[in-house]
Design a protein around this motif. Sequence first.
Motif, short mmCIF file in Angstrom:
data_model
loop_
_atom_site.label_atom_id
_atom_site.label_comp_id
_atom_site.label_asym_id
_atom_site.label_seq_id
_atom_site.Cartn_x
_atom_site.Cartn_y
_atom_site.Cartn_z
N ASP A 12 0.84 -1.20 0.00
CA ASP A 12 0.00 0.00 0.00
C ASP A 12 0.87 1.25 0.00
O ASP A 12 0.58 2.22 -0.72
N PHE A 13 1.94 1.24 0.80
CA PHE A 13 2.87 2.37 0.81
C PHE A 13 3.48 2.55 -0.58
O PHE A 13 3.52 3.67 -1.11
N GLN A 14 3.92 1.47 -1.19
CA GLN A 14 4.54 1.55 -2.52
C GLN A 14 3.56 2.11 -3.55
O GLN A 14 3.95 2.93 -4.39
N ASP A 15 2.31 1.68 -3.49
CA ASP A 15 1.31 2.17 -4.45
C ASP A 15 1.06 3.67 -4.26
O ASP A 15 0.93 4.42 -5.24
N LEU A 16 0.97 4.12 -3.01
CA LEU A 16 0.77 5.55 -2.75
C LEU A 16 1.97 6.37 -3.23
O LEU A 16 1.80 7.45 -3.80
N CYS A 47 7.71 3.88 8.00
CA CYS A 47 6.70 4.40 7.08
C CYS A 47 5.32 4.31 7.72
O CYS A 47 5.06 3.43 8.54
N ILE A 48 4.46 5.21 7.29
CA ILE A 48 3.07 5.27 7.77
C ILE A 48 2.15 5.16 6.56
O ILE A 48 2.39 5.79 5.53
N VAL A 49 1.10 4.38 6.71
CA VAL A 49 0.01 4.37 5.74
C VAL A 49 -1.26 4.68 6.52
O VAL A 49 -1.50 4.09 7.58
N VAL A 50 -2.04 5.61 6.02
CA VAL A 50 -3.32 5.93 6.64
C VAL A 50 -4.45 5.39 5.76
O VAL A 50 -4.37 5.47 4.53
N PHE A 51 -5.44 4.80 6.41
CA PHE A 51 -6.57 4.17 5.72
C PHE A 51 -7.86 4.89 6.10
O PHE A 51 -8.03 5.30 7.25
N LYS A 55 -9.34 1.64 2.90
CA LYS A 55 -8.66 2.02 1.66
C LYS A 55 -7.42 2.84 2.01
O LYS A 55 -7.52 3.82 2.76
N PRO A 56 -6.24 2.47 1.50
CA PRO A 56 -5.04 3.27 1.74
C PRO A 56 -5.14 4.61 1.00
O PRO A 56 -5.31 4.62 -0.22
N VAL A 57 -5.08 5.72 1.75
CA VAL A 57 -5.33 7.03 1.15
C VAL A 57 -4.21 8.04 1.38
O VAL A 57 -4.22 9.11 0.78
N GLY A 58 -3.24 7.71 2.26
CA GLY A 58 -2.17 8.65 2.52
C GLY A 58 -0.96 7.95 3.12
O GLY A 58 -1.06 6.83 3.61
N MET A 70 15.54 13.32 12.36
CA MET A 70 14.87 12.50 11.34
C MET A 70 14.38 13.42 10.23
O MET A 70 13.94 14.54 10.48
N GLU A 71 14.44 12.92 9.01
CA GLU A 71 13.92 13.65 7.86
C GLU A 71 12.57 13.07 7.48
O GLU A 71 12.43 11.86 7.33
N VAL A 72 11.58 13.93 7.33
CA VAL A 72 10.24 13.52 6.88
C VAL A 72 10.29 13.38 5.36
O VAL A 72 10.77 14.28 4.66
N LYS A 73 9.80 12.25 4.87
CA LYS A 73 9.85 11.94 3.44
C LYS A 73 8.49 11.42 2.99
O LYS A 73 7.69 10.93 3.78
N ARG A 74 8.24 11.48 1.70
CA ARG A 74 7.15 10.79 0.99
C ARG A 74 5.76 11.06 1.56
O ARG A 74 4.92 10.17 1.62
N MET A 75 5.52 12.30 1.97
CA MET A 75 4.19 12.71 2.44
C MET A 75 3.25 12.82 1.23
O MET A 75 3.57 13.51 0.26
N PHE A 76 2.10 12.17 1.33
CA PHE A 76 1.14 12.21 0.22
C PHE A 76 -0.24 11.79 0.69
O PHE A 76 -0.37 10.88 1.52
N THR A 77 -1.25 12.46 0.16
CA THR A 77 -2.64 12.08 0.34
C THR A 77 -3.29 12.06 -1.04
O THR A 77 -3.09 12.99 -1.83
N LEU A 78 -4.06 11.01 -1.31
CA LEU A 78 -4.77 10.97 -2.59
C LEU A 78 -5.63 12.22 -2.72
O LEU A 78 -6.26 12.65 -1.75
N PRO A 79 -5.66 12.83 -3.91
CA PRO A 79 -6.36 14.11 -4.08
C PRO A 79 -7.81 14.12 -3.59
O PRO A 79 -8.25 15.08 -2.96
N GLU A 80 -8.53 13.04 -3.80
CA GLU A 80 -9.94 13.01 -3.41
C GLU A 80 -10.14 12.90 -1.90
O GLU A 80 -11.27 13.03 -1.41
#
Length: 148
Positions: A12-16, A47-51, A55-58, A70-80
């Motif tokens: 799920d993380f990889q897909d996001l 890594c964190i995945v939020v559901f 559904k994995p959304v962020g 620590m460096e924060v990396k790969r922050m993302f939320t699906l647009p919808e």
Amino acid sequence: MQILRTTSENNDFQDLVKNLDAYLAEMDGDDHAFYDQYNKIDLLKNCIVVFENEKPVGCGAIKPINENTMEVKRMFTLPEFRGKGLAVSVLKELEIWTKELGYEKTVLETGKKQIEAVALYKKCNYTIIPNYGQYAGIENSVCFEKIL
């Protein structure tokens, strides 16, 4: 909303992250190749995945850059799913995890064109700092830190 702590091996993380990379390629244009070289996920252990409704959304991640940061990396939320506070929840969970691991602060880089990201970090009490490491002297980058 459910939050999962995982590694970069999580599908799920990889897909996001694939969605994130496609978004950034469009936003960054010709600069994308430069930034992309610093965003490989194969070695991320935190890594964190939020559901939402299973559904994995962020997502987001942290990686150590020195003995207290620590460096924060790969922050993302699906647009919808944006505008619901999911990114704030991911960021707070990453900060908690950072403290649990014995680190004192987080830093991050984002692009000046990422207006929503810049607003998120300011809202979460991150302070703009001089560009660090590979981002020093990069006009389109803005770097932040937060003492935890």
